[in-house]
Scaffold this motif. Structure first.
Motif, PDB file in Angstrom:
ATOM      1  N   LYS A 186     -11.852   8.931  -4.496  1.00  0.00           N
ATOM      2  CA  LYS A 186     -10.958   8.546  -5.589  1.00  0.00           C
ATOM      3  C   LYS A 186     -10.451   7.118  -5.416  1.00  0.00           C
ATOM      4  N   THR A 187     -10.196   6.479  -6.541  1.00  0.00           N
ATOM      5  CA  THR A 187      -9.543   5.175  -6.514  1.00  0.00           C
ATOM      6  C   THR A 187      -8.045   5.372  -6.257  1.00  0.00           C
ATOM      7  N   HIS A 188      -7.333   4.263  -6.077  1.00  0.00           N
ATOM      8  CA  HIS A 188      -5.893   4.373  -5.861  1.00  0.00           C
ATOM      9  C   HIS A 188      -5.204   5.031  -7.054  1.00  0.00           C
ATOM     10  N   LEU A 189      -5.598   4.653  -8.270  1.00  0.00           N
ATOM     11  CA  LEU A 189      -4.965   5.246  -9.443  1.00  0.00           C
ATOM     12  C   LEU A 189      -5.319   6.723  -9.572  1.00  0.00           C
ATOM     13  N   GLN A 190      -6.552   7.077  -9.231  1.00  0.00           N
ATOM     14  CA  GLN A 190      -6.932   8.492  -9.254  1.00  0.00           C
ATOM     15  C   GLN A 190      -6.182   9.267  -8.179  1.00  0.00           C
ATOM     16  N   ALA A 191      -5.968   8.623  -7.029  1.00  0.00           N
ATOM     17  CA  ALA A 191      -5.215   9.288  -5.959  1.00  0.00           C
ATOM     18  C   ALA A 191      -3.782   9.573  -6.400  1.00  0.00           C
ATOM     19  N   GLU A 192      -3.196   8.655  -7.162  1.00  0.00           N
ATOM     20  CA  GLU A 192      -1.831   8.866  -7.655  1.00  0.00           C
ATOM     21  C   GLU A 192      -1.736  10.145  -8.494  1.00  0.00           C
ATOM     22  N   GLN A 193      -2.784  10.436  -9.252  1.00  0.00           N
ATOM     23  CA  GLN A 193      -2.777  11.600 -10.140  1.00  0.00           C
ATOM     24  C   GLN A 193      -3.373  12.853  -9.491  1.00  0.00           C
ATOM     25  N   ASP A 194      -3.774  12.759  -8.235  1.00  0.00           N
ATOM     26  CA  ASP A 194      -4.366  13.898  -7.546  1.00  0.00           C
ATOM     27  C   ASP A 194      -3.382  15.078  -7.530  1.00  0.00           C
ATOM     28  N   PRO A 195      -3.855  16.289  -7.812  1.00  0.00           N
ATOM     29  CA  PRO A 195      -2.916  17.417  -7.890  1.00  0.00           C
ATOM     30  C   PRO A 195      -2.186  17.707  -6.588  1.00  0.00           C
ATOM     31  N   GLN A 196      -2.850  17.482  -5.448  1.00  0.00           N
ATOM     32  CA  GLN A 196      -2.168  17.706  -4.179  1.00  0.00           C
ATOM     33  C   GLN A 196      -1.122  16.628  -3.920  1.00  0.00           C
ATOM     34  N   VAL A 197      -1.442  15.385  -4.259  1.00  0.00           N
ATOM     35  CA  VAL A 197      -0.483  14.290  -4.122  1.00  0.00           C
ATOM     36  C   VAL A 197       0.757  14.573  -4.963  1.00  0.00           C
ATOM     37  N   ARG A 198       0.539  15.043  -6.200  1.00  0.00           N
ATOM     38  CA  ARG A 198       1.666  15.351  -7.076  1.00  0.00           C
ATOM     39  C   ARG A 198       2.465  16.538  -6.550  1.00  0.00           C
ATOM     40  N   HIS A 199       1.759  17.531  -6.033  1.00  0.00           N
ATOM     41  CA  HIS A 199       2.439  18.711  -5.489  1.00  0.00           C
ATOM     42  C   HIS A 199       3.337  18.324  -4.309  1.00  0.00           C
ATOM     43  N   MET A 200       2.854  17.423  -3.463  1.00  0.00           N
ATOM     44  CA  MET A 200       3.618  17.017  -2.282  1.00  0.00           C
ATOM     45  C   MET A 200       4.694  15.983  -2.608  1.00  0.00           C
ATOM     46  N   GLN A 201       4.738  15.555  -3.872  1.00  0.00           N
ATOM     47  CA  GLN A 201       5.695  14.526  -4.299  1.00  0.00           C
ATOM     48  C   GLN A 201       5.584  13.288  -3.420  1.00  0.00           C
ATOM     49  N   ALA A 202       4.325  12.880  -3.195  1.00  0.00           N
ATOM     50  CA  ALA A 202       4.043  11.758  -2.306  1.00  0.00           C
ATOM     51  C   ALA A 202       4.243  10.401  -2.969  1.00  0.00           C
ATOM     52  N   ILE A 203       4.474  10.398  -4.282  1.00  0.00           N
ATOM     53  CA  ILE A 203       4.772   9.158  -4.994  1.00  0.00           C
ATOM     54  C   ILE A 203       6.212   9.223  -5.486  1.00  0.00           C
ATOM     55  N   ALA A 204       6.954   8.139  -5.268  1.00  0.00           N
ATOM     56  CA  ALA A 204       8.351   8.073  -5.688  1.00  0.00           C
ATOM     57  C   ALA A 204       8.569   6.784  -6.486  1.00  0.00           C
ATOM     58  N   SER A 205       9.808   6.455  -6.752  1.00  0.00           N
ATOM     59  CA  SER A 205      10.111   5.222  -7.479  1.00  0.00           C
ATOM     60  C   SER A 205      11.550   4.814  -7.204  1.00  0.00           C
ATOM     61  N   TYR A 206      11.862   3.558  -7.520  1.00  0.00           N
ATOM     62  CA  TYR A 206      13.236   3.105  -7.487  1.00  0.00           C
ATOM     63  C   TYR A 206      13.446   2.044  -8.578  1.00  0.00           C
ATOM     64  N   GLU A 207      14.698   1.769  -8.868  1.00  0.00           N
ATOM     65  CA  GLU A 207      15.050   0.756  -9.847  1.00  0.00           C
ATOM     66  C   GLU A 207      15.430  -0.531  -9.118  1.00  0.00           C
ATOM     67  N   HIS A 208      14.747  -1.614  -9.458  1.00  0.00           N
ATOM     68  CA  HIS A 208      14.981  -2.907  -8.826  1.00  0.00           C
ATOM     69  C   HIS A 208      15.739  -3.806  -9.799  1.00  0.00           C
ATOM     70  N   PRO A 209      16.695  -4.613  -9.313  1.00  0.00           N
ATOM     71  CA  PRO A 209      17.515  -5.412 -10.239  1.00  0.00           C
ATOM     72  C   PRO A 209      16.728  -6.456 -11.026  1.00  0.00           C
ATOM     73  N   VAL A 210      15.539  -6.837 -10.560  1.00  0.00           N
ATOM     74  CA  VAL A 210      14.715  -7.807 -11.272  1.00  0.00           C
ATOM     75  C   VAL A 210      13.405  -7.180 -11.753  1.00  0.00           C
ATOM     76  N   ALA A 211      12.736  -6.459 -10.879  1.00  0.00           N
ATOM     77  CA  ALA A 211      11.419  -5.903 -11.198  1.00  0.00           C
ATOM     78  C   ALA A 211      11.495  -4.681 -12.099  1.00  0.00           C
ATOM     79  N   GLY A 212      12.648  -4.052 -12.192  1.00  0.00           N
ATOM     80  CA  GLY A 212      12.789  -2.861 -13.011  1.00  0.00           C
ATOM     81  C   GLY A 212      12.314  -1.618 -12.295  1.00  0.00           C
ATOM     82  N   HIS A 213      11.612  -0.752 -13.024  1.00  0.00           N
ATOM     83  CA  HIS A 213      11.149   0.522 -12.462  1.00  0.00           C
ATOM     84  C   HIS A 213       9.921   0.271 -11.593  1.00  0.00           C
ATOM     85  N   VAL A 214      10.011   0.610 -10.311  1.00  0.00           N
ATOM     86  CA  VAL A 214       8.936   0.336  -9.359  1.00  0.00           C
ATOM     87  C   VAL A 214       8.444   1.649  -8.754  1.00  0.00           C
ATOM     88  N   LYS A 215       7.163   1.935  -8.926  1.00  0.00           N
ATOM     89  CA  LYS A 215       6.569   3.096  -8.277  1.00  0.00           C
ATOM     90  C   LYS A 215       6.204   2.731  -6.843  1.00  0.00           C
TER      91      LYS A 215
END
Length: 404
Positions: A320-349
């Motif tokens: 899988k590519t990086h973008l495909q890995a982000e959508q992988d069902p196991q990756v999503r199940h493990m909540q391995a991707i998160a995000s935060y709000e940056h004062p300049v960059a905005g929403h950052v995954k």
């Protein structure tokens, strides 16, 4: 935000590091609650703030390279060559637990920020240095950059196809291994200090780290006096026989690891392949075997081949590519991707902390800071009055950047 305790909440780290190795190490500790004070050049900050991939900037101005390794920290913008800088860092060092730096060997010592300088102020301090090649020897003046270390330590020469060039790993592998070794050393030193009351100096270099993390490959080469020969096909490791490797399908690629060859042939439905089914042949003719297997796997879609292989317990996986890995069902199940709000960059995954702990979980509590965003806050915590801080900012010794 979790209300669970943080394992390292009472640990203060004076982070003088830059680029990847040191910042990744301190971010791992910050995720576990450590109070990380990142010291940066006023105005410019960490060099990684100016480096990016393909001239792409998150939110139009923020480097993904910097954002990736500097969350959960506060930034103190300080000119290390200014006379006032020494007094400020020494004052912080009185209460700090750890100093992390990855300047070239000797640079900070000349400025008065070496281990012995801090130890005189705080005998319990733990001082961790990262370098490319240690602090002496014929490579001392060489740049210790990640890809250069991959080339020097054998991993690039062992990667890729035999009829092509050596291939570096597609990420900052050397620096990240070095960061892990920093964390390993720091946590060990903290545990020792709890027992003995004594701090110590830790030295981590990328060359030693890369050799240590190729332990089985180095042992084979050194003890049998023979280098691995890279296969000319998609075999996945220079020491492995077929079928271990990457195989094409009609719409992508799959990996097949150590698996009984006869069972694999049964899935592919061609008993003529059994002529290769003995260990000596599967190694010595592995490129030929790969080519023959690849002709068969191309007839399957990735989904169909995966279903058939898994049904008979063949060790396999999709490529899988990086973008495909982000959508992988196991990756999503493990909540391995998160995000935060940056004062300049905005929403950052971002990639979430990888280590899970029941009592003291890691947490992304703060985004990567702006240069000097917390200068005033940090100095106030260490006893500086508002008028003193104003004077330090006015002199240029201390810098600040305010959100918005």
């Amino acid at each position: 935000m979790t209300d669970k305790p943080k394992a390292l909440a009472d640990v203060t780290i004076l982070d003088l590091s830059h680029l990847l190795q040191g910042p990744f190490a301190t971010q791992l500790l910050a995720d576990m609650g450590a109070n990380v004070i990142k010291v940066e050049r006023p105005g410019q900050g960490d060099l990684f703030r100016t480096l990016t991939f393909n001239n792409r900037w998150v939110g139009g101005s923020e480097s993904p390279n910097f954002l990736a390794w500097n969350r959960n920290k506060r930034s103190l913008a300080l000119d290390l060559k200014a006379p006032d800088a020494k007094a400020i860092l020494y004052k912080i060092a009185e209460k700090a637990d750890i100093v992390v730096q990855n300047f070239r060997p000797g640079v900070l010592g000349k400025l008065g920020f070496g281990y012995e300088d801090f130890r005189k102020i705080n005998p319990r301090i733990i001082y961790c240095s990262g370098s490319g090649y240690g602090d002496s020897g014929p490579y001392l003046s060489r740049p210790g950059q990640d890809m250069l270390l991959q080339g020097l330590t054998g991993i690039a020469a062992a990667t890729g196809r035999g009829d092509g060039p050596p291939v570096p790993v597609g990420s900052g592998f050397s620096d990240q291994i070095g960061a892990m070794n920093m964390v390993y050393g720091i946590l060990t030193a903290l545990y020792w200090r709890e027992r003995s009351g004594e701090g110590q100096e830790i030295k981590v270099d990328l060359m030693s780290a890369m050799l240590a993390h190729q332990g089985q490959e180095m042992l084979m080469a050194m003890n049998f006096h023979e280098d691995f020969q890279r296969p000319r096909s998609g075999i996945g490791h220079p020491g492995m026989d077929a079928p271990f490797g990457v195989y094409p399908t009609s719409d992508g690629w799959v990996t097949i690891a150590m698996s009984p060859f006869k069972r694999l042939v049964g899935v592919l439905g061609d008993d003529n392949l059994l002529v290769y089914d003995d260990p000596k042949t599967l190694f010595e003719r592995r490129d030929e075997v790969w080519e023959e297997l690849a002709k068969r796997t191309k007839a399957w879609s990735t989904a169909e081949l995966m279903k058939a292989l898994l049904a008979v317990d063949i060790w396999c996986g999709e490529v899988k590519t990086h973008l495909q890995a982000e959508q992988d069902p196991q990756v999503r199940h493990m909540q391995a991707i998160a995000s935060y709000e940056h004062p300049v960059a905005g929403h950052v995954k971002v990639v979430a902390p990888a280590v899970k702990m029941s009592a003291t979980p890691a947490e992304i509590a703060k985004p990567a800071p702006l240069v000097g965003q917390h200068s005033r806050e940090i100095l106030a915590e260490f006893g500086y009055a508002a008028d003193q801080i104003d004077a330090l900012v006015a002199s240029g010794a201390v810098g600040e950047t305010l959100p918005g």
